[in-house]
Scaffold this motif. Structure first.
Motif, PDB file in Angstrom:
ATOM      1  N   ARG A 134     -18.693  59.854  42.408  1.00  6.01           N
ATOM      2  CA  ARG A 134     -17.536  59.344  41.385  1.00  6.01           C
ATOM      3  C   ARG A 134     -17.740  58.316  40.913  1.00  6.01           C
ATOM      4  O   ARG A 134     -17.179  58.036  39.785  1.00  6.01           O
ATOM      5  CB  ARG A 134     -16.081  59.455  42.354  1.00  6.01           C
ATOM      6  CG  ARG A 134     -15.891  61.007  42.463  1.00  6.01           C
ATOM      7  CD  ARG A 134     -14.507  61.047  43.186  1.00  6.01           C
ATOM      8  NE  ARG A 134     -13.841  62.206  43.576  1.00  6.01           N
ATOM      9  CZ  ARG A 134     -12.951  62.664  44.350  1.00  6.01           C
ATOM     10  NH1 ARG A 134     -12.410  61.586  44.876  1.00  6.01           N
ATOM     11  NH2 ARG A 134     -12.774  63.795  44.738  1.00  6.01           N
TER      12      ARG A 134
ATOM     13  N   ARG B 145     -20.496  57.120  40.156  1.00  4.37           N
ATOM     14  CA  ARG B 145     -21.680  57.194  39.395  1.00  4.37           C
ATOM     15  C   ARG B 145     -22.808  56.164  39.969  1.00  4.37           C
ATOM     16  O   ARG B 145     -23.610  55.645  39.265  1.00  4.37           O
ATOM     17  CB  ARG B 145     -21.506  56.593  37.922  1.00  4.37           C
ATOM     18  CG  ARG B 145     -20.748  57.835  37.284  1.00  4.37           C
ATOM     19  CD  ARG B 145     -20.699  57.589  35.916  1.00  4.37           C
ATOM     20  NE  ARG B 145     -19.775  58.668  35.212  1.00  4.37           N
ATOM     21  CZ  ARG B 145     -19.405  58.786  34.066  1.00  4.37           C
ATOM     22  NH1 ARG B 145     -20.013  57.863  33.054  1.00  4.37           N
ATOM     23  NH2 ARG B 145     -18.423  60.100  33.773  1.00  4.37           N
TER      24      ARG B 145
ATOM     25  N   GLN C 125     -26.597  60.250  42.327  1.00  4.97           N
ATOM     26  CA  GLN C 125     -26.524  61.656  41.520  1.00  4.97           C
ATOM     27  C   GLN C 125     -27.021  62.618  42.292  1.00  4.97           C
ATOM     28  O   GLN C 125     -27.726  62.369  43.398  1.00  4.97           O
ATOM     29  CB  GLN C 125     -27.687  61.527  40.202  1.00  4.97           C
ATOM     30  CG  GLN C 125     -27.088  60.745  39.179  1.00  4.97           C
ATOM     31  CD  GLN C 125     -28.302  60.733  38.089  1.00  4.97           C
ATOM     32  OE1 GLN C 125     -29.448  60.530  38.285  1.00  4.97           O
ATOM     33  NE2 GLN C 125     -27.816  60.498  36.848  1.00  4.97           N
TER      34      GLN C 125
ATOM     35  N   TRP D  66     -29.173  66.196  42.427  1.00  2.35           N
ATOM     36  CA  TRP D  66     -30.262  66.927  41.796  1.00  2.35           C
ATOM     37  C   TRP D  66     -30.452  68.107  42.373  1.00  2.35           C
ATOM     38  O   TRP D  66     -30.076  68.316  43.697  1.00  2.35           O
ATOM     39  CB  TRP D  66     -31.581  66.206  41.860  1.00  2.35           C
ATOM     40  CG  TRP D  66     -31.385  64.867  40.989  1.00  2.35           C
ATOM     41  CD1 TRP D  66     -31.030  63.706  41.556  1.00  2.35           C
ATOM     42  CD2 TRP D  66     -32.221  64.572  39.872  1.00  2.35           C
ATOM     43  NE1 TRP D  66     -30.932  62.672  40.453  1.00  2.35           N
ATOM     44  CE2 TRP D  66     -31.922  63.252  39.405  1.00  2.35           C
ATOM     45  CE3 TRP D  66     -32.939  65.221  38.853  1.00  2.35           C
ATOM     46  CZ2 TRP D  66     -32.093  62.527  38.406  1.00  2.35           C
ATOM     47  CZ3 TRP D  66     -33.556  64.423  37.818  1.00  2.35           C
ATOM     48  CH2 TRP D  66     -33.268  63.264  37.463  1.00  2.35           C
TER      49      TRP D  66
ATOM     50  N   GLU E 268     -33.429  68.982  38.269  1.00  2.00           N
ATOM     51  CA  GLU E 268     -32.466  68.588  37.083  1.00  2.00           C
ATOM     52  C   GLU E 268     -31.132  68.031  37.806  1.00  2.00           C
ATOM     53  O   GLU E 268     -30.414  68.249  38.863  1.00  2.00           O
ATOM     54  CB  GLU E 268     -31.912  69.645  36.388  1.00  2.00           C
ATOM     55  CG  GLU E 268     -33.270  70.464  35.674  1.00  2.00           C
ATOM     56  CD  GLU E 268     -32.811  71.385  34.666  1.00  2.00           C
ATOM     57  OE1 GLU E 268     -31.471  71.842  34.741  1.00  2.00           O
ATOM     58  OE2 GLU E 268     -33.933  72.139  33.922  1.00  2.00           O
ATOM     59  N   VAL E 269     -30.408  67.149  36.954  1.00  2.00           N
ATOM     60  CA  VAL E 269     -29.301  66.560  37.669  1.00  2.00           C
ATOM     61  C   VAL E 269     -28.184  67.558  37.605  1.00  2.00           C
ATOM     62  O   VAL E 269     -27.966  68.141  36.459  1.00  2.00           O
ATOM     63  CB  VAL E 269     -28.692  65.300  36.710  1.00  2.00           C
ATOM     64  CG1 VAL E 269     -27.292  64.853  36.980  1.00  2.00           C
ATOM     65  CG2 VAL E 269     -29.855  64.222  36.741  1.00  2.00           C
ATOM     66  N   VAL E 270     -27.319  67.665  38.500  1.00  2.00           N
ATOM     67  CA  VAL E 270     -26.129  68.535  38.509  1.00  2.00           C
ATOM     68  C   VAL E 270     -25.066  67.704  38.037  1.00  2.00           C
ATOM     69  O   VAL E 270     -24.610  66.629  38.317  1.00  2.00           O
ATOM     70  CB  VAL E 270     -26.032  68.966  40.036  1.00  2.00           C
ATOM     71  CG1 VAL E 270     -24.525  70.033  40.237  1.00  2.00           C
ATOM     72  CG2 VAL E 270     -27.068  69.599  40.647  1.00  2.00           C
ATOM     73  N   ASP E 271     -24.089  68.686  37.505  1.00  3.13           N
ATOM     74  CA  ASP E 271     -23.029  68.093  36.771  1.00  3.13           C
ATOM     75  C   ASP E 271     -22.103  67.642  37.835  1.00  3.13           C
ATOM     76  O   ASP E 271     -22.023  68.244  38.987  1.00  3.13           O
ATOM     77  CB  ASP E 271     -22.267  68.999  35.743  1.00  3.13           C
ATOM     78  CG  ASP E 271     -21.478  69.969  36.580  1.00  3.13           C
ATOM     79  OD1 ASP E 271     -20.470  69.836  36.633  1.00  3.13           O
ATOM     80  OD2 ASP E 271     -22.059  71.140  36.433  1.00  3.13           O
ATOM     81  N   PRO E 272     -21.382  66.355  37.764  1.00  2.00           N
ATOM     82  CA  PRO E 272     -20.360  65.523  38.732  1.00  2.00           C
ATOM     83  C   PRO E 272     -19.644  66.598  39.544  1.00  2.00           C
ATOM     84  O   PRO E 272     -19.585  66.674  40.741  1.00  2.00           O
ATOM     85  CB  PRO E 272     -20.046  64.665  38.143  1.00  2.00           C
ATOM     86  CG  PRO E 272     -20.603  64.501  37.053  1.00  2.00           C
ATOM     87  CD  PRO E 272     -21.336  65.579  36.461  1.00  2.00           C
ATOM     88  N   ALA E 273     -18.934  67.542  38.746  1.00  2.00           N
ATOM     89  CA  ALA E 273     -18.113  68.441  39.427  1.00  2.00           C
ATOM     90  C   ALA E 273     -18.562  69.534  40.058  1.00  2.00           C
ATOM     91  O   ALA E 273     -18.271  69.694  41.625  1.00  2.00           O
ATOM     92  CB  ALA E 273     -17.040  69.321  38.338  1.00  2.00           C
ATOM     93  N   THR E 274     -19.724  70.165  39.927  1.00  2.00           N
ATOM     94  CA  THR E 274     -20.419  70.853  40.748  1.00  2.00           C
ATOM     95  C   THR E 274     -21.127  70.191  41.788  1.00  2.00           C
ATOM     96  O   THR E 274     -21.095  70.863  43.075  1.00  2.00           O
ATOM     97  CB  THR E 274     -21.752  71.730  39.710  1.00  2.00           C
ATOM     98  OG1 THR E 274     -21.170  72.327  38.866  1.00  2.00           O
ATOM     99  CG2 THR E 274     -22.477  72.688  40.479  1.00  2.00           C
ATOM    100  N   ALA E 275     -21.492  69.077  41.504  1.00  2.00           N
ATOM    101  CA  ALA E 275     -22.094  68.207  42.748  1.00  2.00           C
ATOM    102  C   ALA E 275     -21.242  68.088  43.618  1.00  2.00           C
ATOM    103  O   ALA E 275     -21.487  67.883  44.813  1.00  2.00           O
ATOM    104  CB  ALA E 275     -22.828  66.663  42.082  1.00  2.00           C
TER     105      ALA E 275
END
Length: 98
Positions: free
Chosen positions: A50, A52, A55, A57, A66-73
């Motif tokens: 949260r 940042r 990250q 991945w 690839e980086v996963v979007d924060p909500a999914t992560a």
């Protein structure tokens, strides 16, 4: 420092700029020495996500993750860290922190 702060720092000290599979985080001496439960580690990782500072991945090592979007992560961290060890391993085949 509080225990939560110590754990967060220990997680950062692992060198999370490297892609580290989630189960490997759980076995690191620096993390085990903090005496943290899996839920504590999950909470700390979500907090760092949260802010940042890390990250999440997704992808196999042999491919370009690839980086996963924060909500999914965040959801992946909640599921992975609250699951059985075999489920954590399965999820972490596709997810690492950095």
């Amino acid at each position: 420092m509080s225990e939560a702060t110590d754990l967060r720092q220990a997680l950062l000290d692992l060198g999370l700029e490297d892609l580290i599979p989630l189960p490997e985080i759980l076995t690191e001496e620096e993390i085990r020495s903090e005496g943290a439960a899996v839920e504590d580690i999950s909470t700390a990782l979500i907090g760092l996500l949260r802010e940042r500072r890390i990250q999440i991945w997704s992808g196999r090592w042999s491919q370009d993750p690839e980086v996963v979007d924060p909500a999914t992560a965040e959801e992946l961290l909640r599921v992975a860290m609250s699951s059985t060890p075999s489920t954590v391993r399965q999820i972490s085949d596709c997810v690492s922190t950095t």
